[in-house]
Design an enzyme around this catalytic site. Structure first.
Site, PDB file in Angstrom:
ATOM      1  CB  SER A 121      -2.020  -4.304  94.880  1.00  0.00           C
ATOM      2  OG  SER A 121      -1.465  -3.281  95.672  1.00  0.00           O
ATOM      3  CE1 TYR A 168      -5.748  -0.542  92.886  1.00  0.00           C
ATOM      4  CE2 TYR A 168      -4.605  -0.801  94.987  1.00  0.00           C
ATOM      5  CZ  TYR A 168      -4.600  -0.854  93.599  1.00  0.00           C
ATOM      6  OH  TYR A 168      -3.453  -1.225  92.930  1.00  0.00           O
TER       7      TYR A 168
HETATM    8  N1  LIG Z   1       1.885   1.440  90.489  1.00  0.00           N
HETATM    9  C1  LIG Z   1       1.879   0.773  91.637  1.00  0.00           C
HETATM   10  O1  LIG Z   1       2.539   1.175  92.619  1.00  0.00           O
HETATM   11  C2  LIG Z   1       1.097  -0.506  91.762  1.00  0.00           C
HETATM   12  C3  LIG Z   1       1.239  -1.236  92.948  1.00  0.00           C
HETATM   13  C4  LIG Z   1       0.517  -2.426  93.087  1.00  0.00           C
HETATM   14  C5  LIG Z   1      -0.290  -2.861  92.059  1.00  0.00           C
HETATM   15  N2  LIG Z   1      -0.426  -2.112  90.921  1.00  0.00           N
HETATM   16  C6  LIG Z   1      -1.318  -2.636  89.885  1.00  0.00           C
HETATM   17  O2  LIG Z   1      -0.621  -2.727  88.661  1.00  0.00           O
HETATM   18  C7  LIG Z   1      -1.553  -2.682  87.582  1.00  0.00           C
HETATM   19  C8  LIG Z   1      -1.026  -1.736  86.514  1.00  0.00           C
HETATM   20  O3  LIG Z   1      -1.067  -0.402  87.032  1.00  0.00           O
HETATM   21  P1  LIG Z   1       0.073   0.672  86.751  1.00  0.00           P
HETATM   22  O4  LIG Z   1       0.686   1.017  88.042  1.00  0.00           O
HETATM   23  O5  LIG Z   1       0.927   0.218  85.628  1.00  0.00           O
HETATM   24  O6  LIG Z   1      -0.819   1.942  86.341  1.00  0.00           O
HETATM   25  P2  LIG Z   1      -1.214   2.580  84.936  1.00  0.00           P
HETATM   26  O7  LIG Z   1      -0.023   3.073  84.221  1.00  0.00           O
HETATM   27  O8  LIG Z   1      -2.287   3.552  85.272  1.00  0.00           O
HETATM   28  O9  LIG Z   1      -1.797   1.346  84.096  1.00  0.00           O
HETATM   29  C9  LIG Z   1      -3.111   0.904  84.224  1.00  0.00           C
HETATM   30  C10 LIG Z   1      -3.484   0.201  82.948  1.00  0.00           C
HETATM   31  O10 LIG Z   1      -4.828  -0.284  83.102  1.00  0.00           O
HETATM   32  C11 LIG Z   1      -5.548   0.103  81.939  1.00  0.00           C
HETATM   33  N3  LIG Z   1      -6.969   0.226  82.228  1.00  0.00           N
HETATM   34  C12 LIG Z   1      -7.560   0.953  83.218  1.00  0.00           C
HETATM   35  N4  LIG Z   1      -8.885   0.878  83.117  1.00  0.00           N
HETATM   36  C13 LIG Z   1      -9.140   0.085  82.030  1.00  0.00           C
HETATM   37  C14 LIG Z   1     -10.321  -0.343  81.397  1.00  0.00           C
HETATM   38  N5  LIG Z   1     -11.557   0.003  81.836  1.00  0.00           N
HETATM   39  N6  LIG Z   1     -10.231  -1.131  80.313  1.00  0.00           N
HETATM   40  C15 LIG Z   1      -9.017  -1.481  79.832  1.00  0.00           C
HETATM   41  N7  LIG Z   1      -7.860  -1.121  80.390  1.00  0.00           N
HETATM   42  C16 LIG Z   1      -7.928  -0.319  81.473  1.00  0.00           C
HETATM   43  C17 LIG Z   1      -4.935   1.423  81.509  1.00  0.00           C
HETATM   44  O11 LIG Z   1      -5.174   1.659  80.144  1.00  0.00           O
HETATM   45  P3  LIG Z   1      -6.257   2.690  79.561  1.00  0.00           P
HETATM   46  O12 LIG Z   1      -6.404   3.821  80.533  1.00  0.00           O
HETATM   47  O13 LIG Z   1      -5.654   3.094  78.250  1.00  0.00           O
HETATM   48  O14 LIG Z   1      -7.498   1.891  79.396  1.00  0.00           O
HETATM   49  C18 LIG Z   1      -3.456   1.137  81.746  1.00  0.00           C
HETATM   50  O15 LIG Z   1      -2.924   0.482  80.628  1.00  0.00           O
HETATM   51  C19 LIG Z   1      -2.890  -2.245  88.187  1.00  0.00           C
HETATM   52  O16 LIG Z   1      -3.726  -3.356  88.340  1.00  0.00           O
HETATM   53  C20 LIG Z   1      -2.496  -1.724  89.561  1.00  0.00           C
HETATM   54  O17 LIG Z   1      -3.539  -1.873  90.502  1.00  0.00           O
HETATM   55  C21 LIG Z   1       0.263  -0.950  90.744  1.00  0.00           C
END
Ligand SMILES: NC(=O)c1ccc[n+]([C@@H]2O[C@H](COP(=O)([O-])OP(=O)(O)OC[C@H]3O[C@@H](n4cnc5c(N)ncnc54)[C@H](OP(=O)(O)O)[C@@H]3O)[C@@H](O)[C@H]2O)c1
Length: 263
Positions: free
Chosen positions: A157, A170
């Site tokens: 990120s 985070y």
């Molecule tokens: N959205 C943004 O603006 C943004 C920006 C920078 C970086 N990111 C990064 O992108 C990545 C994906 O996030 P997203 O934005 O797509 O959010 P999201 O829709 O909340 O996806 C997060 C994913 O992580 C999984 N997860 C969380 N805890 C877990 C666990 N204990 N075991 C297995 N899986 C787990 C969730 O699945 P379950 O809940 O079903 O387990 C879900 O599939 C993350 O690492 C986030 O930090 C996002």
């Protein structure tokens, strides 16, 4: 298709990547039940990959499996359950018929109050965002090193470039993930293994719902950028690319000023 338990996998160094002319490659995506991970699974399958999709929410994975058919196999997995990773990894590699790509997209970013210092919450962030990456990254590194090909991709990120007041742990998890991925890249380069660090800016997903982030891209746009970065063997890729400039500016702000800013 759900993979059954199996004791071991046969690693085949130097073997050709895909099974048959229609399979472009085999991938594991962790954190695949929503957002960026789910969008990437869809894109990889559309591109001809056979993909194993993992997360905790089985019902979401079942929907994905139904949508994508035989090209996607799913497994319910909590990344904090690290002791199962070596056996699960081998089982998935066997089920896929080999492995070319590992993507770690699992992550959490719980709300943290301005005066909140909750160690349990902080450790949970590290367990999910960082320790899970290491547990899966180590398995992939060992296999890819021995077969002398493969790509490891971690979704980090923009939050990792500087210690911001809003999300101390985070940001720490993402900075540490960047460090781990860079070290893996430096270790594995001579074995023909690529390690790709993705630093998204704002992406519309469940993680950011309600935050009102201006200029956010869709999860599918993010997935397309990740796919391109993987194909081009990028090292570090900001998504969208303008976040590279933001990162340079944020890095250059002297600490004296940075600590007075509300970001
Ligand atoms: N959205 C943004 O603006 C943004 C920006 C920078 C970086 N990111 C990064 O992108 C990545 C994906 O996030 P997203 O934005 O797509 O959010 P999201 O829709 O909340 O996806 C997060 C994913 O992580 C999984 N997860 C969380 N805890 C877990 C666990 N204990 N075991 C297995 N899986 C787990 C969730 O699945 P379950 O809940 O079903 O387990 C879900 O599939 C993350 O690492 C986030 O930090 C996002």
């Amino acid at each position: 298709m759900t993979v059954t338990e199996s004791p071991a996998v046969v690693h085949s160094p130097g073997a050709p990547p895909p099974d048959g002319p229609l399979c472009k490659g085999r991938a594991i995506v962790i954190g695949a039940s929503s957002g960026i991970g789910a969008a990437l699974v869809r894109r990889l399958v559309a591109d001809g990959y056979r993909v194993a999709a993992l997360a905790r929410r089985g019902e979401r994975l079942a929907e994905l499996e139904q949508e994508l058919g035989e090209a996607a196999l799913t497994r319910v997995h909590d990344v904090t359950d690290r002791q199962v990773v070596p056996v699960l990894f081998e089982d998935l590699v066997r089920g896929l018929g080999g492995l070319d790509l590992l993507v770690y997209a699992a992550g959490i970013m719980p709300k943290v109050g301005p005066q909140e210092y909750d160690t349990e919450k902080d450790v949970a962030i590290l367990e999910t965002n960082l320790c899970g990456m290491i547990a899966w990254g180590n398995e992939a590194a060992r296999l890819f090193g021995s077969q002398r090909r493969g790509t490891i991709c971690g979704i980090s990120s923009i939050a990792g470039v500087r210690g911001r007041r809003g999300q101390p742990v985070y940001g720490t998890s993402k900075a540490a993930m960047d460090h781990y991925l860079e070290a893996l890249r430096n270790r594995l380069d001579e074995y023909g293994v690529h390690v790709v660090t993705i630093r998204p800016g704002f992406v519309e997903t469940e993680m950011t719902a309600g935050l009102g982030l201006r200029g956010a891209i869709s999860a599918d746009q993010a997935a397309r950028g990740i796919q391109r970065a993987i194909e081009r063997h990028a090292t570090v890729r900001y998504l969208p690319r303008r976040w590279w400039l933001v990162a340079q500016i944020v890095r250059s702000i002297p600490s004296f000023f940075f600590r007075r800013m509300s970001i």
